[in-house]
Motif scaffolding. Structure first.
Motif, PDB file in Angstrom:
ATOM      1  N   LEU C  71       0.830  -1.204   0.000  1.00  0.00           N
ATOM      2  CA  LEU C  71       0.000   0.000   0.000  1.00  0.00           C
ATOM      3  C   LEU C  71       0.863   1.252   0.000  1.00  0.00           C
ATOM      4  N   PHE C  73       3.594   1.809  -1.798  1.00  0.00           N
ATOM      5  CA  PHE C  73       4.420   2.040  -2.979  1.00  0.00           C
ATOM      6  C   PHE C  73       3.792   3.089  -3.889  1.00  0.00           C
ATOM      7  N   PRO C  98       4.642   9.070   9.664  1.00  0.00           N
ATOM      8  CA  PRO C  98       6.051   9.254   9.321  1.00  0.00           C
ATOM      9  C   PRO C  98       6.211  10.225   8.148  1.00  0.00           C
ATOM     10  N   MET C  99       7.202  11.039   8.219  1.00  0.00           N
ATOM     11  CA  MET C  99       7.584  12.001   7.172  1.00  0.00           C
ATOM     12  C   MET C  99       6.575  13.132   6.963  1.00  0.00           C
ATOM     13  N   GLN C 166       4.015   6.969   2.704  1.00  0.00           N
ATOM     14  CA  GLN C 166       3.805   6.795   4.136  1.00  0.00           C
ATOM     15  C   GLN C 166       2.380   7.143   4.548  1.00  0.00           C
ATOM     16  N   GLN C 169       0.156   4.274   3.605  1.00  0.00           N
ATOM     17  CA  GLN C 169       0.364   3.147   4.511  1.00  0.00           C
ATOM     18  C   GLN C 169      -0.356   3.385   5.836  1.00  0.00           C
ATOM     19  N   GLY C 172      -4.045   3.086   5.284  1.00  0.00           N
ATOM     20  CA  GLY C 172      -4.371   1.676   5.063  1.00  0.00           C
ATOM     21  C   GLY C 172      -4.347   0.869   6.357  1.00  0.00           C
ATOM     22  N   ASP C 173      -3.342   1.113   7.195  1.00  0.00           N
ATOM     23  CA  ASP C 173      -3.246   0.402   8.475  1.00  0.00           C
ATOM     24  C   ASP C 173      -4.492   0.658   9.319  1.00  0.00           C
ATOM     25  N   ASP C 268      18.469  12.334   1.670  1.00  0.00           N
ATOM     26  CA  ASP C 268      18.991  12.681   2.992  1.00  0.00           C
ATOM     27  C   ASP C 268      19.803  13.950   2.790  1.00  0.00           C
ATOM     28  N   ILE C 302      15.219  15.206   5.823  1.00  0.00           N
ATOM     29  CA  ILE C 302      14.884  14.456   4.607  1.00  0.00           C
ATOM     30  C   ILE C 302      14.073  15.391   3.724  1.00  0.00           C
ATOM     31  N   ARG C 343      17.941   8.565  -1.458  1.00  0.00           N
ATOM     32  CA  ARG C 343      17.325   7.442  -0.733  1.00  0.00           C
ATOM     33  C   ARG C 343      16.398   6.648  -1.630  1.00  0.00           C
ATOM     34  N   GLY C 534      16.235   2.546  -2.735  1.00  0.00           N
ATOM     35  CA  GLY C 534      15.026   2.615  -1.925  1.00  0.00           C
ATOM     36  C   GLY C 534      14.063   1.497  -2.257  1.00  0.00           C
ATOM     37  N   SER C 622       9.472   1.353  -3.203  1.00  0.00           N
ATOM     38  CA  SER C 622       9.900   2.307  -2.183  1.00  0.00           C
ATOM     39  C   SER C 622       8.672   2.833  -1.455  1.00  0.00           C
ATOM     40  N   SER C 623       8.770   2.868  -0.135  1.00  0.00           N
ATOM     41  CA  SER C 623       7.588   3.261   0.626  1.00  0.00           C
ATOM     42  C   SER C 623       7.656   4.699   1.089  1.00  0.00           C
ATOM     43  N   GLU C 624       8.644   5.437   0.638  1.00  0.00           N
ATOM     44  CA  GLU C 624       8.726   6.805   1.160  1.00  0.00           C
ATOM     45  C   GLU C 624       8.512   7.853   0.097  1.00  0.00           C
TER      46      GLU C 624
END
Lengths: 267, 344, 625
Positions: C71, C73, C98-99, C166, C169, C172-173, C268, C302, C343, C534, C622-624
């Protein structure tokens, strides 16, 4: 009589992610660990596929998947893996870090296996990967076996077949690309799988939905598993920074390159 | 006084392996570093006298042995019982051995049985100020950690190639035979024997000087728009035959077999190095057609001298990781290398 | 989910099952839809608010199928006012995602050309000269001018910077934890099942096929999932959305002729970088006038940054990766980036037609939400929040219909979803933006003026410039490089590149004065290496190629092959033997740029090209992003 197969499988960061260690409150950890996409540990995944395959061809068999990881990560991984094989999840809410010691993980797993209701020890096969892609200890499954009192143990398994008499014929990886062939009277036994030989099963939504009936309740009731530090401490944890000075040979003739390689091999 | 127990098993010819002799070097050094420690040698196998004699002059204070038909074979139940008995006799603080499939299978379980701990895949063991520590890798050889443990006995299996093998003139060892009580239930498993690698060609040679890594590029379309699998196969086999190099493959290359694409017929999961494959140790490594694949990053960790042949001069996966990157067509170069090898 | 008897088409037996609602694709729109829906399916006391029509006594069976293998990507970095998101999640705390960070500072920057390789009209070159001469007076530093005023329609006051990966994700969680919805990643939907103009569900892609889709080892026909309502949230280039466009046609006057590919990286930042989390920088003017850039700073030093290459950049060597690197190397940005580490990397297509590209929003058995439903606002440069809002509006309507026990007909969905959407801010702001970018069809300066005019007059005024069809607008190489590279040399370069199976833009750009990129192996890496960072771009085996050249004879005579030039992952390359380009599924990031970068017109529909972009598995890992 079918098998009761318990697959122990952790989760690990998706291969080829950039990993960087940091020092957390409980010792070493991965930077952004909760953000990294996760997958079921690759060797344990083979074990799960082998378990599902064996259960499918052996009537009256059942597969449990025992996994310890932070609940949300476990849920993410289950969304993918639950479509590929039928199993009942036993979820332990705990660390998935490679730096957690195998002894502590093994004790949590063994306790969870002991608590599975309806599990018949006489039909029990404990499956897992022969090591994880995180801890890489190659130790957890053996300790689980000891805790359960099982001394028929096999590691680096690539093949398991059940003979007409019900005994198990097992191929384990040994030195020199060879396999050791062993026969075991029957369960209970512990098998740490290498890659096996089954291709990754296709995603099957029907399998996923059948699994869902036990998956979400298992995740919702997953309790925090106590994992002790157990007398191990790290004096350094680092990504080696060695960078080689790469000499780039461009525009040389293939003859020259071949000659240089030849001299290097012989030298 | 702490005891360092050097643990070994015999090979089928009753000798000790190179890896076992490397661990003996480490065990001797560790004993010396610990100052007042005592080195004990313990060997299990069908008949351990030959092996014990071969290291008779290693300076051990005692030689323990478990012999017998049941111990000629590699099997968890009997090995665990034997090592348990050896440890109960020697009461060691540290148990050091060379990594092998046989020990890797059994040590963690025995350690747990004895209330101790175990570390497989160690690359270094040393003692500093009386405190023993080991180095090993996490996350598929990406992160290196040095660690200490409180629990004893502490079993450490050293990866092969971590030390020089101990060289000895041998002698005559007085082996104290340690009895092992084997309940009948410990023989539920029988070992039938060994099975050679599938296919006709032996491509994995752990003792080879050179690791030859083939990447997925060998199966891809070449400059003429066609794939040349048969050419690739004959070039690679010819090279392996002439150099006796060991063959490694990238995960992508090995996985291709699952997708119905044409593959190198002699390549199996056993050849895979890197992520979910082996992390071999050889003095030299030559990778070909591996652009964008993992061997450079992980599978090469323990290859001493590394060279790569690749079509992309900017391949970031060879930069900084290989000593030399040849920007060339591997088909052409390897054909010529084979011709030169033929002449020599 | 109840099972029904297998269905059979063309002799292939398919498993079949039933659900109440099936959702195609998981992104911000589906996030808004499923979050709102999941919440409304149960009462506060935990009892069922509505029950399933296909499984008696059970809660409605809601399933969402996502093409990608996770989820998270998704692409890309986002700055959003998050009005729609906050309406659904009033207690949203960015610290839990996150982020994510609140917007702290916004800058819009005009970048001058520090190397003289970009194509700039004479007027602009004159303006640049004036700026350089009056350097101090205009505050020009690092070859750039920070605009002193940011018009309100562009501002993101009180908003958030997010990583879409993120954020998805996290959403989705939460949805999964509710237990009310099933989310299945790694499950591409091949097509909607349409019976007598009614959408009755979806069919998943076949697995265990060869690249042409023919049954191979382990063949598993894609399952048919029948549902009372099919929600299409598969984004701007989703195959199901486009299937419905083709089947039901576009509303009068609507068409999708404005697109862009957004290519971005996550970096980064070096220790020396002073930019604070929540900093938002938008750039214009360089590396080409048509290419806009963004940089959003997340917590933890980041940043997410990248460029947009639009369809109205009429270059026959339209590409993103090389331009991205030149943009990063601009002194204004490079001072912050130098020493940083790449990254991850990614790309996606953006449907920039917005309201003008709005398809039929609902019909019997289906509703469209998100970017593919024309919700993106090109004036405010906002899409995620709008997509979320359309999903949430649909969920409220679906809950109403479920509670009233009404069927999901065209009539009932129009009376609820469509009418609510028409009354929403997404609609009113979409109308203001509808013609905002038309000025760009006739040049950069006119475009900027037109956008400003539309923004400041609430859309009452704008500059005209109807976009031509995509396949009518791209110049030939000769026209584009006139005065810079001779026809003979272009021919020679083309020959050399094609023989090597490489697209032309690198060689031509270098020849036209763009300096070579100084690869450093950590931030400036080769295009192929970017695919490995990544989380390697990859494709599981056993699926058919999803990019198909449908009319080989058109490819054979196509002199430009823009599909290969634009391809974000270099998955499409010229065929050394000539003719139809080659496609390597393992490099495809599913950005869909090939779809709108075909210079040939499909024989059935002049609006579309000769490339089919179908449902496929794999892509970014990559999930970010």
């Amino acid at each position: 009589m079918g098998f009761h197969i318990v697959v122990c499988a952790g989760i690990v960061p998706d291969p080829l992610q950039t990993l960087e260690p940091i020092t957390g409150p409980q010792g070493p950890a991965l930077k952004n660990e909760m953000m990294l996409p996760a997958v079921l540990d690759p060797w344990a995944k083979h074990a799960l596929f082998e378990a599902a395959h064996l259960a499918a061809k052996t009537p009256d068999s059942k597969v449990w998947l025992v996994s310890m990881a932070p609940k949300t990560k476990l849920q993410q991984v289950m969304m993918s893996i639950a479509q590929k094989a039928s199993f009942e999840l036993v979820a332990l809410d705990g660390p998935a870090s490679g730096f957690t010691d195998s002894q502590a993980v093994a004790e949590a797993l063994a306790a969870a296996i002991n608590a599975i209701s309806g599990l018949d020890r006489k039909r029990l096969l404990v499956f897992g990967g022969w090591e994880s892609a995180s801890r890489g200890a190659g130790a957890t499954l053996q300790i689980v076996g000891e805790r359960l009192g099982i001394v028929e143990q096999f590691q680096g398994v690539d093949e398991l077949s059940v003979t007409a008499s019900g005994s198990l014929r097992i191929l384990e990886r040994v030195e020199g690309g060879m396999h050791q062939i062993s026969h075991c009277d029957g369960p209970p036994a512990v098998l740490g799988w290498a890659t096996g030989s089954l291709p990754e099963p296709p995603n099957n939504p029907q399998v996923g939905m059948a699994n869902m009936r036990t998956l979400m309740p298992a995740l919702q009731k997953a309790t925090a598993a106590g994992v002790a530090v157990d007398g191990k401490s790290f004096t350094s944890v680092e990504v080696p920074k060695q960078r080689r000075d790469t000499r780039i040979v461009k525009d040389a003739s293939t003859d020259d390159i071949a000659r240089e390689i030849m001299e290097w091999i012989k030298g | 006084m702490d005891t360092v127990l050097y643990l070994a098993h015999t090979q089928s010819d009753e000798t000790l392996s190179k890896g076992a002799l490397e661990a003996l070097t480490a065990a001797k050094e560790l004993t010396a570093q610990l100052g007042s420690a005592n080195l004990v040698v313990a060997i299990l196998g069908g008949d351990v006298q030959t092996a014990a004699d071969s290291v008779a002059d290693c300076g051990a204070s005692k030689f323990l042995g478990v012999s017998g038909e049941a111990f000629a074979q590699s099997r968890y139940a009997t090995d665990a019982a034997a090592i348990e008995a050896l440890c109960r006799t020697a009461q060691p603080a540290i148990v050091l051995c060379g990594s092998s499939s046989r020990f890797n299978r059994v040590l963690p379980g025995v350690a747990s049985r004895l209330g101790g701990c175990a570390d497989l895949h160690a690359t270094e063991v040393k003692a500093d100020g009386g405190s023993t520590s080991i180095t090993r890798w996490y996350y598929r050889q990406r992160i290196r950690a040095a660690q200490v443990r409180d629990k004893r006995p502490w079993f450490v299996a050293l990866e092969t190639g971590s030390d020089a093998p101990w060289i000895t003139a041998g002698g005559k060892a007085a082996v104290e035979s340690v009895p092992v009580a084997l309940p009948e239930s410990s023989l539920r498993t029988t070992v039938e024997g060994l099975q050679k690698p599938p296919g006709q060609t032996q491509t994995i040679r752990p003792d080879a000087d050179l690791l030859y890594v083939a990447g997925a590029g060998w199966t891809k379309k070449q400059a003429d728009g066609e794939a040349h699998i048969q050419d690739a196969e004959s070039i690679i086999l010819d090279f392996l035959g002439k150099t006796q190099a060991s063959l490694g493959g990238s995960k992508s290359l090995v996985d291709i077999s699952g997708t119905g694409q044409a593959v190198l017929s002699f390549m199996t999961h056993l050849n895979q190095i890197g992520q979910t494959g082996a992390i071999p140790r050889h003095p030299k490594g030559l990778s070909t057609c591996c652009h964008g694949e993992e061997p450079h990053a992980v599978g090469w960790r323990f290859i001493h001298e590394r060279r790569a042949i690749n079509l992309d001069a900017n391949c970031g996966w060879a930069h900084g990781k290989a000593d030399v990157l040849y920007v060339a067509d591997a088909f052409e170069v390897m054909r010529k290398v084979n011709a030169l090898l033929e002449k020599s | 989910m109840s099972q029904t008897t297998p269905s059979s088409d063309n002799g292939v037996e398919r498993q079949c099952m039933e659900a109440d609602v099936v959702c195609v694709g998981f992104g911000p729109a589906a996030g808004g839809f499923l979050t709102t829906l999941a919440r409304g399916l149960t009462n506060e006391d935990g009892s069922l608010a509505v029950s399933s029509a296909v499984m008696e006594g059970m809660p409605p069976q809601v399933i969402c199928f996502e093409r990608a293998e996770g989820l998270s990507f998704g692409v890309s970095g986002v700055v959003t006012r998050a009005r729609g998101i906050r309406e659904t999640l009033p207690n949203l705390d960015p610290a839990t995602i996150p982020m994510a960070a609140p917007v702290a500072e916004e800058r819009v920057v005009y970048l001058l050309d520090p190397i003289g390789a970009s194509r700039r009209p004479r007027t602009l070159r004159a303006i640049d000269r004036v700026l350089r001469a009056a350097k101090r007076a205009v505050g020009m530093q690092h070859d750039a001018v920070e605009l002193p005023y940011i018009p309100p329609f562009l501002r993101k006051d009180g908003g958030l910077v997010l990583s879409i990966g993120q954020f998805n994700q996290w959403v989705g969680d939460n949805i999964m934890m509710s237990g009310a919805v099933q989310l299945w990643p790694g499950s591409p939907v091949a097509e909607a099942v349409i019976e007598e103009n009614k959408v009755v569900g979806v069919r998943l892609v076949d697995q265990g096929t060869d690249k042409d889709g023919k049954p191979d080892a382990g063949f598993t026909p894609g399952m048919e999932v029948r549902a009372n309502l099919t929600v299409i949230a598969d984004g701007p280039v989703g195959p199901v959305g486009r299937q419905l466009d083709a089947h039901f046609g576009m509303p009068d006057g609507h068409h999708q002729r404005d697109w862009a590919v957004g290519m971005k990286i996550v970096v980064d930042l070096p220790e020396s970088c002073p930019l604070e989390p929540g900093t938002v920088i938008h750039t214009l003017g360089y590396p080409e006038l048509e290419i806009f850039g963004f940089m959003y700073v997340y917590p933890g030093r980041i940043a997410s940054l990248g460029i947009f290459v639009p369809s109205w950049f009429d270059s026959p060597v339209r590409t993103a990766y090389r331009y991205l690197q030149h943009w990063m190397l601009h002194p204004y940005l490079w001072r912050h980036l130098n020493g940083g580490i790449l990254r991850s990397w990614g790309a996606k297509t953006i449907q920039e037609a917005g309201k003008r590209g709005e398809p039929v929003l609902a019909g019997d058995g289906f509703a469209r939400i998100g970017e593919g439903s024309g919700s993106t606002n090109v004036l405010t440069n906002s899409g995620v929040d709008e997509a979320w809002a359309t999903g949430s509006i649909l969920a409220e309507s679906v809950l109403d219909l479920l509670k009233q026990d009404k069927p999901f007909t065209k009539e009932s969905l129009e009376a609820t979803y469509v009418s609510r959407r028409r009354a929403s801010w997404v609609e009113s702001e979409g109308r203001i933006a509808e013609h905002a970018r038309d000025g760009f069809q006739k040049g950069f300066i006119r475009g900027i003026l037109g956008t400003g005019l539309a923004g400041l007059t609430q859309g009452r005024l704008h500059l005209a410039g109807l976009p031509p069809r995509l396949n009518e607008r791209v110049l030939s190489l000769q026209e584009h490089f006139q005065g810079k590279i001779s026809e003979a040399e272009i021919g020679q370069i083309r020959k050399q590149c094609i023989a090597k199976g490489e697209s032309l833009h690198d060689a031509l750009m270098t020849r036209a004065g763009w300096p070579e990129i100084p690869y450093d192996g950590q931030l400036l890496v080769s295009h192929q290496d970017a695919l490995l960072l990544g989380g390697k771009v990859q494709a599981p085996g056993g699926y058919a190629d999803h990019v198909v050249f449908v009319y080989p004879h058109l490819c054979e005579t196509c002199g430009v092959q823009l599909c290969a030039e634009i391809c974000s992952g270099q998955a499409i390359t010229p065929n050394p033997e000539g003719g139809v380009p080659l496609f390597d599924r393992e490099k495809c990031v599913h950005c869909g740029a090939c779809l709108w970068n075909c210079t040939q017109a499909s024989e059935e529909n002049k609006e579309s090209g000769a490339i089919a972009f179908r449902a496929g598995a794999g892509g970014l890992h990559s999930s970010e992003n």
